[in-house]
Design a protein around this motif. Structure first.
Motif, PDB file in Angstrom:
ATOM      1  N   GLN A   1       0.817  -1.215   0.000  1.00 49.13           N
ATOM      2  CA  GLN A   1       0.000   0.000   0.000  1.00 49.13           C
ATOM      3  C   GLN A   1       0.852   1.268   0.000  1.00 49.13           C
ATOM      4  O   GLN A   1       0.563   2.234   0.704  1.00 49.13           O
ATOM      5  CB  GLN A   1      -0.966  -0.013   1.179  1.00 49.13           C
ATOM      6  CG  GLN A   1      -1.913  -1.219   1.082  1.00 49.13           C
ATOM      7  CD  GLN A   1      -2.924  -1.256   2.203  1.00 49.13           C
ATOM      8  OE1 GLN A   1      -2.591  -1.033   3.358  1.00 49.13           O
ATOM      9  NE2 GLN A   1      -4.170  -1.535   1.861  1.00 49.13           N
TER      10      GLN A   1
ATOM     11  N   GLY B   1       1.934   4.295  -2.249  1.00 51.67           N
ATOM     12  CA  GLY B   1       1.471   4.967  -3.465  1.00 51.67           C
ATOM     13  C   GLY B   1       0.009   4.652  -3.720  1.00 51.67           C
ATOM     14  O   GLY B   1      -0.573   3.743  -3.120  1.00 51.67           O
ATOM     15  N   GLN B   2      -0.570   5.418  -4.632  1.00 49.03           N
ATOM     16  CA  GLN B   2      -1.997   5.261  -4.916  1.00 49.03           C
ATOM     17  C   GLN B   2      -2.191   4.303  -6.089  1.00 49.03           C
ATOM     18  O   GLN B   2      -1.533   4.449  -7.129  1.00 49.03           O
ATOM     19  CB  GLN B   2      -2.581   6.634  -5.263  1.00 49.03           C
ATOM     20  CG  GLN B   2      -4.096   6.655  -5.258  1.00 49.03           C
ATOM     21  CD  GLN B   2      -4.633   7.991  -5.756  1.00 49.03           C
ATOM     22  OE1 GLN B   2      -3.928   9.002  -5.780  1.00 49.03           O
ATOM     23  NE2 GLN B   2      -5.891   7.990  -6.170  1.00 49.03           N
TER      24      GLN B   2
ATOM     25  N   TYR C   1      -3.619   2.757  -9.378  1.00 50.59           N
ATOM     26  CA  TYR C   1      -4.095   3.414 -10.602  1.00 50.59           C
ATOM     27  C   TYR C   1      -5.558   3.079 -10.855  1.00 50.59           C
ATOM     28  O   TYR C   1      -5.987   1.934 -10.695  1.00 50.59           O
ATOM     29  CB  TYR C   1      -3.238   2.922 -11.773  1.00 50.59           C
ATOM     30  CG  TYR C   1      -3.684   3.402 -13.137  1.00 50.59           C
ATOM     31  CD1 TYR C   1      -3.544   4.740 -13.505  1.00 50.59           C
ATOM     32  CD2 TYR C   1      -4.220   2.513 -14.062  1.00 50.59           C
ATOM     33  CE1 TYR C   1      -3.934   5.175 -14.773  1.00 50.59           C
ATOM     34  CE2 TYR C   1      -4.607   2.939 -15.326  1.00 50.59           C
ATOM     35  CZ  TYR C   1      -4.465   4.271 -15.672  1.00 50.59           C
ATOM     36  OH  TYR C   1      -4.852   4.698 -16.915  1.00 50.59           O
ATOM     37  N   ASP C   2      -6.296   4.098 -11.263  1.00 51.04           N
ATOM     38  CA  ASP C   2      -7.703   3.917 -11.620  1.00 51.04           C
ATOM     39  C   ASP C   2      -7.875   4.311 -13.090  1.00 51.04           C
ATOM     40  O   ASP C   2      -7.749   5.483 -13.432  1.00 51.04           O
ATOM     41  CB  ASP C   2      -8.567   4.808 -10.718  1.00 51.04           C
ATOM     42  CG  ASP C   2     -10.052   4.726 -11.071  1.00 51.04           C
ATOM     43  OD1 ASP C   2     -10.392   4.193 -12.156  1.00 51.04           O
ATOM     44  OD2 ASP C   2     -10.865   5.203 -10.264  1.00 51.04           O
TER      45      ASP C   2
ATOM     46  N   ARG D   1      -6.265   8.585 -12.452  1.00 51.83           N
ATOM     47  CA  ARG D   1      -5.475   8.952 -11.260  1.00 51.83           C
ATOM     48  C   ARG D   1      -4.812   7.724 -10.651  1.00 51.83           C
ATOM     49  O   ARG D   1      -5.248   6.599 -10.850  1.00 51.83           O
ATOM     50  CB  ARG D   1      -6.391   9.594 -10.210  1.00 51.83           C
ATOM     51  CG  ARG D   1      -6.939  10.921 -10.640  1.00 51.83           C
ATOM     52  CD  ARG D   1      -7.020  11.886  -9.447  1.00 51.83           C
ATOM     53  NE  ARG D   1      -7.578  13.157  -9.918  1.00 51.83           N
ATOM     54  CZ  ARG D   1      -8.881  13.423  -9.873  1.00 51.83           C
ATOM     55  NH1 ARG D   1      -9.723  12.558  -9.346  1.00 51.83           N
ATOM     56  NH2 ARG D   1      -9.323  14.575 -10.329  1.00 51.83           N
ATOM     57  N   GLY D   2      -3.794   7.986  -9.846  1.00 52.62           N
ATOM     58  CA  GLY D   2      -3.074   6.894  -9.201  1.00 52.62           C
ATOM     59  C   GLY D   2      -1.955   6.422 -10.118  1.00 52.62           C
ATOM     60  O   GLY D   2      -2.023   6.568 -11.351  1.00 52.62           O
ATOM     61  N   THR D   3      -0.905   5.888  -9.529  1.00 50.46           N
ATOM     62  CA  THR D   3       0.280   5.560 -10.334  1.00 50.46           C
ATOM     63  C   THR D   3       0.675   4.092 -10.285  1.00 50.46           C
ATOM     64  O   THR D   3       1.355   3.614 -11.200  1.00 50.46           O
ATOM     65  CB  THR D   3       1.485   6.389  -9.861  1.00 50.46           C
ATOM     66  OG1 THR D   3       1.667   6.155  -8.460  1.00 50.46           O
ATOM     67  CG2 THR D   3       1.269   7.878 -10.127  1.00 50.46           C
TER      68      THR D   3
ATOM     69  N   ASP E   1      -3.771  -4.449 -11.272  1.00 50.66           N
ATOM     70  CA  ASP E   1      -4.238  -4.208  -9.903  1.00 50.66           C
ATOM     71  C   ASP E   1      -4.329  -5.549  -9.179  1.00 50.66           C
ATOM     72  O   ASP E   1      -3.896  -6.567  -9.728  1.00 50.66           O
ATOM     73  CB  ASP E   1      -5.566  -3.433  -9.885  1.00 50.66           C
ATOM     74  CG  ASP E   1      -6.738  -4.222 -10.463  1.00 50.66           C
ATOM     75  OD1 ASP E   1      -6.509  -5.315 -11.043  1.00 50.66           O
ATOM     76  OD2 ASP E   1      -7.876  -3.751 -10.331  1.00 50.66           O
TER      77      ASP E   1
ATOM     78  N   THR F   1       2.553  12.711 -10.524  1.00 50.72           N
ATOM     79  CA  THR F   1       1.152  12.365 -10.782  1.00 50.72           C
ATOM     80  C   THR F   1       1.021  11.282 -11.852  1.00 50.72           C
ATOM     81  O   THR F   1      -0.038  10.684 -12.003  1.00 50.72           O
ATOM     82  CB  THR F   1       0.321  13.597 -11.229  1.00 50.72           C
ATOM     83  OG1 THR F   1       0.797  14.047 -12.499  1.00 50.72           O
ATOM     84  CG2 THR F   1       0.422  14.728 -10.213  1.00 50.72           C
TER      85      THR F   1
ATOM     86  N   ASP G   1       6.446   8.095  -2.860  1.00 50.09           N
ATOM     87  CA  ASP G   1       5.623   8.065  -1.645  1.00 50.09           C
ATOM     88  C   ASP G   1       6.352   7.549  -0.417  1.00 50.09           C
ATOM     89  O   ASP G   1       5.828   7.651   0.692  1.00 50.09           O
ATOM     90  CB  ASP G   1       4.386   7.196  -1.913  1.00 50.09           C
ATOM     91  CG  ASP G   1       3.549   7.766  -3.040  1.00 50.09           C
ATOM     92  OD1 ASP G   1       2.836   8.742  -2.787  1.00 50.09           O
ATOM     93  OD2 ASP G   1       3.661   7.269  -4.184  1.00 50.09           O
TER      94      ASP G   1
END
Lengths: 589, 242
Positions: free
Chosen positions: A325, A327-328, A330-331, A336-338, A450, A528, A540
């Motif tokens: 968990q 970093g974000q 990706y969506d 968004r998210g990487t 993912d 980003t 992150d």
């Protein structure tokens, strides 16, 4: 039961090429390094000497050096909205399962990417205009070829790479790849020799006005001692190379080039048959404290470290980021998210032809033995009148004549069983030859990685889920270069052509042959759109480095290993020269 | 360096596996000096103590009947069973290949969706189970269709059966994807014919002689520049003295 080990300066997750190269740099600089590898210790004389290595069934067909799917697999679907299914059987993917990782069983094609590959977004905008980028998620790497050159050079010296320079500090040399980026010095060892098929391919392509050269190879052409004082032997063209170990100390690998030195350093410790489950985040939210692992016996433990380097295969790098968990995620809906962004593959096609009455002697080969033209690779040709960007290296190869692998390489219409198959294989084995187009792949918004919601690995952690299909740009590119390869094959005089353009059907893991899978934790100058900065440092968590082909925002028309290794050396030098003196982000986002 | 020092330095070069008391992460320092082959990488010759999976004689004869039409005896060489392909597949099915040790066999399992995603069927039964179930179904099919045991059918009837099986036109019951079973048997029969004889098939290297593959040789430096020449190399296998 659990254990907390003594703190290390650096913990390395996965001891393949990237992990070994980083550990060598970091221990030489005096840092205390612990590497954790889930596979077992394997070495040349104890595990794949010549009398063991020459067994096609065991190593190529049954893939006993590769990571089994029962240990970990991934799920796959072509697009959002479908239910992904797990890849249950051996497929295109060839992940490592031993100390040395995939660097033990790789084929050995040792390419530098071209200057264009690192700056596709900028170069395309400048040469063809922004409209040409529509539908693609192009982004520069945040490094240039010139930045990478010293690290490519270092890896080539450690590996003993065989080849001929085509651009020696700006001087163009016809015996090498005239399209390559400038190199400061020539390869450490000269090119391999041509087989019959290679010399035919070389003459044909030269006659057509193209620029053939011998593919740079980790199957080295002569005895060599590398800068770490490790000695290698000459390649014997045995034909048991990719999927196999090397019994001759002549295929560059962590075993053949680095481990004999690294293992003897007192500040290096290796944990084998131990799997890292995830990195552990610090309360401060800006760093990680180490990694949680599980032993073969099922005992969990914690390895604290000041710095964590994730150097597993590309897929596992991304999966470990998601499981940790950091970093974000990706969506693809919002963009968004990487973590998981810019997943991609390698766009390939083959053209096989047959030569009546000739003796190709296909059993004479090595994993990287080939002649290539780069006239249609990258941006080496004008795309102004074409609707796509990118291209492919087009090679005539002599990698193997393994009889099980080639049993369906038969003239069109030949039955696969009965006396017709026997007669057909007896006729075609000696007369078949293949041209391989190894193409670029460009990122799109819809292709990503993912965690799968349904399927788990043996430890109960979610599998990685891959959502991917060929995109329009790469299909158009493949159609174009495949036509060029057909033209070449016809010009060689071959008959009864077999064409396999992989983009003609939706992608699935059983239809492909390349393990060159990239992206998902990509590098870049913009936090980003990238998971790691140009030093492979997480945006992150500044003490976490994620090193591998997971960092490639797009794929070049080349094999990835040399670029993975060069990025690893570059990241390790940044750690011991800069980061340890002043821990924090190496660049500002 | 004197002898005492040399011995001392050799001692320090030896690798050590440190077992931390009570805790189990396996630490490795230095390079293991043990040069004996690792047990799990030693060549494993096919067993010769009788059949271990294909213990039912009818099933075995039926499989030989299939294999010998996939690879018949002819001017190109012996049949599959003459070349040892039945011993080969029995040995394979008795080991890790047969048990599906490398495969991901966990659920959930939705065969239709998996077929759609993967462009072909996937299975959660092991190859050993697929063979044993498939061979039973083959016998049932022959009894129902021709009132005979499968292996007693004529060559032309078996050829017709295999042709239809390859095209997906044979119904062996709901549990069996007959086209996939055909592919499995075709793959394994040809593996047995072309793999190193150490695995039980390819007797006398017949499969290699058929195509001109010289086998487990490891050095072609003297030959690579003899381009487009029939080298007439005698094949060699991993079996010493073979």
């Amino acid at each position: 039961m659990s254990q907390t080990r003594k703190k290390a300066d650096v913990v390395i997750v996965g001891l393949g090429w990237a992990g070994s190269l980083m550990a060598e740099e970091l221990t030489r600089a005096g840092l205390n390094v612990v590497a954790i590898e889930r596979g077992a210790w394997r070495d040349t004389s104890t595990d794949f000497p010549p009398a063991v290595d020459t067994d096609e069934l065991r190593w190529h067909t049954r893939r006993q050096l590769l990571q089994p799917m029962s240990v970990e697999t991934m799920t796959f679907r072509n697009r959002d909205g479908q239910d992904a299914a797990p890849v249950r059987n051996w497929s295109a993917f060839q992940f490592g399962w031993n100390v040395g990782g995939a660097g033990t069983h790789w084929a050995g094609m040792s390419w530098r990417f071209s200057p264009w590959d690192f700056q596709v977004a900028t170069q395309t905008r400048e040469r063809y205009g922004a409209a040409r980028m529509a539908g693609l998620q192009l982004q520069d790497w945040g490094v240039t070829y010139e930045d990478m050159e010293p690290f490519y050079d270092r890896f080539e010296r450690i590996a003993g790479t065989s080849g001929a320079a085509g651009n020696l500090a700006g001087r163009i040399k016809a015996e090498g790849n005239v399209f390559e980026g400038a190199r400061v010095r020539d390869y450490p060892t000269p090119p391999l020799k041509d087989t019959h098929w290679m010399s035919k391919y070389r003459q044909t392509t030269a006659g057509m006005g193209y620029h053939p050269f011998t593919v740079p190879s980790a199957n080295i052409s002569q005895a060599y001692v590398n800068p770490l004082d490790v000695a290698m032997g000459p390649c014997t063209y045995c034909g048991f190379c990719d999927f196999h170990g090397c019994g001759n100390f002549s295929k560059s690998s962590p075993q053949a080039c680095i481990l004999p030195v690294l293992m003897r350093r007192p500040n290096f410790t290796l944990l084998t048959e131990t799997e890292v489950l995830h990195a552990v985040k610090h309360r401060d939210g800006k760093t990680v404290t180490g990694v949680k692992f599980i032993t073969k016996e099922g005992v969990e433990g914690f390895q604290p470290a000041d710095i964590v380097c994730i150097t597993a295969y590309q897929m596992d790098n991304v999966r470990l980021m998601l499981l940790s968990q950091v970093g974000q995620a990706y969506d693809p809906g919002t963009g968004r998210g990487t973590v998981g962004r810019n997943y991609n593959y390698q766009t390939c096609s083959t053209v096989t032809g047959f030569f009546d009455g000739e003796h190709m002697n296909p059993f004479i080969g090595t994993g990287a033995l080939a002649v290539q033209i780069d006239d249609f690779n990258g941006d080496n040709f004008d795309h102004g009148h074409l609707g796509f960007i990118g291209g492919a290296g087009i090679m005539g190869f002599s990698t193997n004549g393994r009889p099980i692998q080639n049993m369906n390489t038969l003239r069109p219409g030949t039955k696969r069983w009965g006396s017709a198959w026997k007669a057909g294989y007896a006729r075609d084995y000696q007369t078949a030859s293949t041209i391989f187009c190894q193409g670029t792949s460009m990122p799109v918004r819809e292709a990503y990685l993912d965690l799968d919601p349904a399927y788990k690995d043996r430890h109960g952690q979610p599998l990685l889920r891959m959502t991917f299909d060929w995109n329009r740009n790469d299909i158009d590119m493949a159609n174009y270069v495949t036509e060029r390869a057909i033209d070449i094959m016809k010009a060689t005089g071959a008959k009864d052509l077999l064409v396999d353009n992989q983009t003609e059907r939706s992608w699935n893991p059983y239809m492909q042959h390349s393990s060159h899978t990239i992206g998902g934790a990509v590098m870049g100058a913009d936090p980003t759109t990238s998971a790691v900065n140009p030093w492979l440092q997480s945006w992150d968590a500044h003490n976490l480095f994620v090193v591998g082909a997971s960092a490639f925002p797009n794929n070049g028309g080349y094999n990835p290993t040399l670029t993975v290794g060069a990025l690893a050396i570059r990241a390790a030098q940044a750690i011991h020269r800069t980061y340890v003196r002043n821990p924090g982000p190496l660049v500002r986002g | 360096m004197n002898r005492r020092k040399a011995i001392f330095s050799l001692g320090t070069l030896a690798a050590s596996w440190v077992a931390v008391p009570g805790l189990l992460a396996k630490e490795l320092h230095k390079v293991p000096s043990e040069t004996r082959m690792n047990e799990d990488h030693l060549p494993k010759p096919a067993g010769r103590q009788g059949y271990r999976v294909l213990t039912d004689e009818i099933a075995r004869k039926n499989l030989a009947a299939v294999f010998d039409r996939l690879i018949p005896a002819d001017e190109w060489g012996p049949s599959a069973s003459e070349a040892g392909c039945i011993e080969f597949i029995d040995n394979e099915l008795a080991g890790d290949y047969g048990s599906g040790a490398a495969l991901y066999l966990s659920g959930p399992f939705d065969p239709d969706n998996e077929k759609k995603m993967m462009g072909g069927p996937q299975f959660i039964s092991s190859p050993r189970e697929r063979y044993l179930t498939g061979l039973k179904a083959l016998e049932t099919w022959a009894r129902n269709t021709w009132n005979s045991s499968f292996h007693t059918l004529s060559d032309s009837r078996i050829d017709e059966f295999l042709t239809n099986m390859e095209a997906g036109k044979i119904d062996l019951g709901k549990e069996i994807d007959s086209r996939a079973l055909f592919e499995l048997m075709l793959q394994n029969a040809r593996e047995g014919y072309l793999a190193d004889p150490i695995h039980g098939g390819n007797k006398n290297m017949a499969g290699w002689k058929m195509i001109g593959f010289p086998g487990a040789r490891y050095d072609y430096r003297l030959y690579i520049e003899r381009r487009n020449e029939n080298l007439n190399l005698v094949p060699v296998s991993l079996i010493p003295g073979d």
